[in-house]
Enzyme design. Structure first.
Site, PDB file in Angstrom:
ATOM      1  N   GLU A 433     -33.064  -9.964   8.618  1.00  0.00           N
ATOM      2  CA  GLU A 433     -32.880 -11.156   7.803  1.00  0.00           C
ATOM      3  C   GLU A 433     -34.091 -12.079   7.933  1.00  0.00           C
ATOM      4  OE1 GLU A 433     -29.638 -13.508   9.231  1.00  0.00           O
ATOM      5  OE2 GLU A 433     -30.162 -15.251   8.012  1.00  0.00           O
ATOM      6  N   ASP A 506     -29.220 -13.109  12.016  1.00  0.00           N
ATOM      7  CA  ASP A 506     -29.041 -14.202  12.973  1.00  0.00           C
ATOM      8  C   ASP A 506     -27.601 -14.255  13.474  1.00  0.00           C
ATOM      9  OD1 ASP A 506     -31.661 -14.915  12.586  1.00  0.00           O
ATOM     10  OD2 ASP A 506     -31.209 -16.535  11.159  1.00  0.00           O
ATOM     11  N   ASP A 508     -25.402 -16.448  13.526  1.00  0.00           N
ATOM     12  CA  ASP A 508     -24.686 -17.621  13.033  1.00  0.00           C
ATOM     13  C   ASP A 508     -23.875 -17.242  11.789  1.00  0.00           C
ATOM     14  OD1 ASP A 508     -26.566 -17.286  11.088  1.00  0.00           O
ATOM     15  OD2 ASP A 508     -27.667 -19.141  11.476  1.00  0.00           O
ATOM     16  N   ASP A 510     -24.390 -17.815   8.614  1.00  0.00           N
ATOM     17  CA  ASP A 510     -25.186 -17.211   7.537  1.00  0.00           C
ATOM     18  C   ASP A 510     -25.508 -15.756   7.843  1.00  0.00           C
ATOM     19  OD1 ASP A 510     -25.169 -19.361   5.911  1.00  0.00           O
ATOM     20  OD2 ASP A 510     -27.164 -20.112   6.484  1.00  0.00           O
TER      21      ASP A 510
END
Ligand code: 0RA
Length: 648
Positions: A433, A506, A508, A510
């Site tokens: 990403e 990541d 998180d 997102d």
């Protein structure tokens, strides 16, 4: 000469009446020739025939309502408030008009009454046919301030026309009992009659048609049809629950020398076409001249509008007939003086002059409607463009299959940092990403067997896109080319360029979202890759905990607590000068850190993606990633308690 009334020596009967009796005898001998069949279909046609006469009166502007009653004995009454069948004696035939109507085949022509009568087909044979095929028939007329009555048995007069005395209003009442010697079925079906009457009410705007069934023991069945909106209301009725693309139904009426034309149409978000055409109130299942004219005009006018209003993106763009008819509900009704019915079931309009009349009228009125309703027009063009895209995608998908997978042989994407080994069983690809993490991964990797493909942000949700959009997406195309397998029907596991496909996002929300989007893509387009166990999820650390030159990584909250306890001997973090870093993204790690924590086969943890049940996964993906919000909300609510490390 079994019937004494056919004997010319009987003085009551003149030559004209003998003709009449011979005519009705012919109907009874070959009923199929006149009403199509003697089964249930023919039985119901008797009612339609009588009702048609009333509707003719309505079309001539003299009748506001028709009432149909099915009695307990399966006899039927049709009443209208038209002018009433003429009762005066015809100068040539020497018989009252009503008697001519009841006994002479195609007697309609004997009255000076121009209307859109149907020649050919099953309708319009005349009420005399109903008379001939009824064991009993009564006719009553209200006209000129008086009330008249006459009766028949099997077409033969049993009572002369009688003046019953003064009466108000005008109208006609026909009561008949179908002959069980003729019909194999004599029980009427309420649904059959009421649905045809509903259709007639839609086709004859403002006309009230009622049906009453007196046969049920408890209470009679009743329906009351009256549609001020005519065909526009018909289209709304036919559209049903399908979601409209634009609010108002397109509707117009036009008069041309060749035909009277009425059209209503509306687009919905569905993909099917629902067009119904009628000529003189008769459904033309096989289409014909009027339908050809309609289709030509629709395609031309919508393309013209889109071009004039710059709704095409490219100069050479155009919409096909199929494109402009996707999701269309449409009713076209034309009235023609002398219709020619052709085709297998005599439901195809042959009159070639009607084609041009309809085409011209639709071109003119649809163009006006679109100009006056720009918002709806835009929605319609957009819907047609979507249809065009889908069709183009389908074509491309076919081409793709034909070329035996164009993507697979394509040039590798520029963003791909490939590995040097070519033995797929030894190599792996990281789908990373973001460009910055991609940069770190490229620097930190072992380039002999590790390839890196950075992708930008949120990739397309393949669950909510047609194949054309999926293949047009740069990130997705890059993945397909890099993996080398092709997709869907053309997928080939043997061609996989890597045996490990590692998703690295990541830690998180997102990142989780992007991971889900990627998994949706693999699930929908490269399912065998999951089944083969080639798909993995990288586990980057959540925390970096440094003490002096010492570095530690924690992948979970529990690990973090444990590491901190160990480094501080249980005495609290600040006291011992710990530096704890919460990784917000992969980009915060330098190449060495990324290699050490996430990419080095000797130290990393990879989660292999497996699938317990394709059906279950299928349903979850469509619930989570599909159009409907509610199933997604329900799923999230049900599963929220399992979610950990939620970082918003
Ligand atoms: C011929 C002429 C006129 C009316 C009708 C037929 C007529 C036939 C039927 C059959 C059922 N209901 C009907 N209503 C009317 C009009 C004669 C005139 O008043 O000029």
């Amino acid at each position: 000469m079994a019937d004494p009334r056919l004997d010319p020596n009987q003085n009551d009967y003149n030559a004209g009446q003998i003709q009449v009796l011979k005519g009705l005898e012919a109907v009874r001998k070959r009923p199929g020739m006149y009403i199509g069949s003697t089964s249930s279909r023919g039985l119901h046609h008797l009612v339609y025939e009588v009702v048609d006469n009333s509707i003719d009166e309505a079309m001539a502007g003299h009748c506001t309502g028709v009432d149909v009653t099915i009695h307990k004995d399966n006899s039927v009454t049709v009443i209208d408030d038209g002018r009433g069948i003429p009762v005066d004696v015809h100068p040539v035939e020497k018989l009252p008009g009503v008697e001519l109507a009841m006994t002479v085949l195609h007697a309609g022509g004997k009255f000076d009454k121009s209307s859109y009568k149907v020649s050919g087909g099953l309708h319009g044979v005349g009420v005399s046919v109903v008379n001939a095929l009824s064991v009993e028939l009564e006719v009553e007329v209200w006209r000129g301030g008086r009330h008249y009555h006459q009766s028949y048995e099997r077409g033969i007069k049993t009572k002369e026309l009688e003046d019953l005395g003064p009466a108000e209003g005008t109208g006609t009442r026909v009561h008949f009992q179908p002959d069980p010697e003729i019909f194999t079925e004599t029980v009427f079906n309420f649904e059959t009659l009421s649905s045809r009457l509903r259709e007639l009410a839609f086709l004859n705007r403002g006309l009230r048609i009622t049906i009453r069934d007196e046969r049920p023991e408890e209470e009679p069945l009743e329906e009351d049809f009256r549609f001020e909106g005519g065909l526009a209301e018909y289209v709304e009725y036919l559209r049903g629950a399908r979601q409209a693309v634009h609010e108002d139904v397109i509707y117009f009426e036009a008069e041309r020398p060749e035909a009277e034309i009425e059209l209503a149409m509306q687009y919905d978000t569905g993909f099917s076409e629902n067009t119904h055409t009628f000529v003189n109130n008769i459904s033309t299942h096989e289409g014909g001249a009027h339908l050809t004219g309609l289709k030509a005009a629709l395609t031309r006018t919508i393309n013209d509008y889109a071009r004039r209003n710059k709704l095409f993106k490219k100069a050479d763009e155009s919409l096909s007939g199929d494109d402009v008819r996707e999701g269309l509900t449409c009713v076209l009704s034309v009235r023609v003086m002398e219709p020619q019915f052709e085709g297998q079931t005599k439901t195809k309009l042959g009159n070639s002059e009607v084609r041009g009349a309809v085409e011209n009228a639709v071109n003119e009125h649809l163009a006006i409607w679109l100009d006056e309703n720009p918002k709806s027009a835009k929605q319609i063009i957009e819907k047609s463009l979507q249809a065009a895209r889908a069709r183009e995608a389908a074509r491309r998908a076919r081409d793709l299959a034909r070329k035996k997978n164009a993507l697979e042989g394509g040039v590798l994407p520029g963003k791909l940092a490939d590995c040097s080994l070519s033995d797929a069983s030894l190599t792996e690809i990281y789908i990373v990403e973001g460009d910055s993490a991609g940069g770190s991964a490229k620097q930190g990797r072992d380039r002999s067997f590790q390839a890196i493909l950075p992708i930008k942000g949120k990739i397309l949700n393949v669950e909510r896109a047609r194949i054309d959009k999926i293949l047009a997406n740069t990130e997705i195309r890059a993945m397909i080319t890099a993996l080398g397998t092709g997709i869907r029907e053309e997928f080939s596991l043997d061609k996989a360029r890597y045996h490990k496909v590692i998703i690295m996002t990541d830690a998180d929300v997102d990142g989780a979202h992007i991971r889900t989007l990627l998994l949706t893509f693999f699930f929908r387009q490269m399912r065998e890759l999951i089944e083969a166990g080639y798909i993995y999820i990288a586990q980057p650390p959540l925390y970096r905990i440094a003490k002096g030159k010492q570095e530690h990584y924690a992948f979970t909250e529990d690990e973090r607590t444990e590491v901190v306890k160990r480094l501080t001997n249980g005495k609290g973090e600040e006291a011992r000068g710990l530096n704890i870093q919460r990784y917000k993204g992969l980009g915060e790690m330098n190449p060495d850190q990324l290699w050490n924590t996430t990419m080095d086969p000797d130290g990393r943890t990879l989660l292999q993606v497996t699938m317990e049940s394709a059906a279950e996964a299928d349903s979850i993906f469509s619930r989570l990633m599909g159009d409907e919000v509610e199933p997604r909300r329900a799923f999230i609510e049900k599963n929220a308690r399992y979610v950990r490390n939620l970082d918003i």
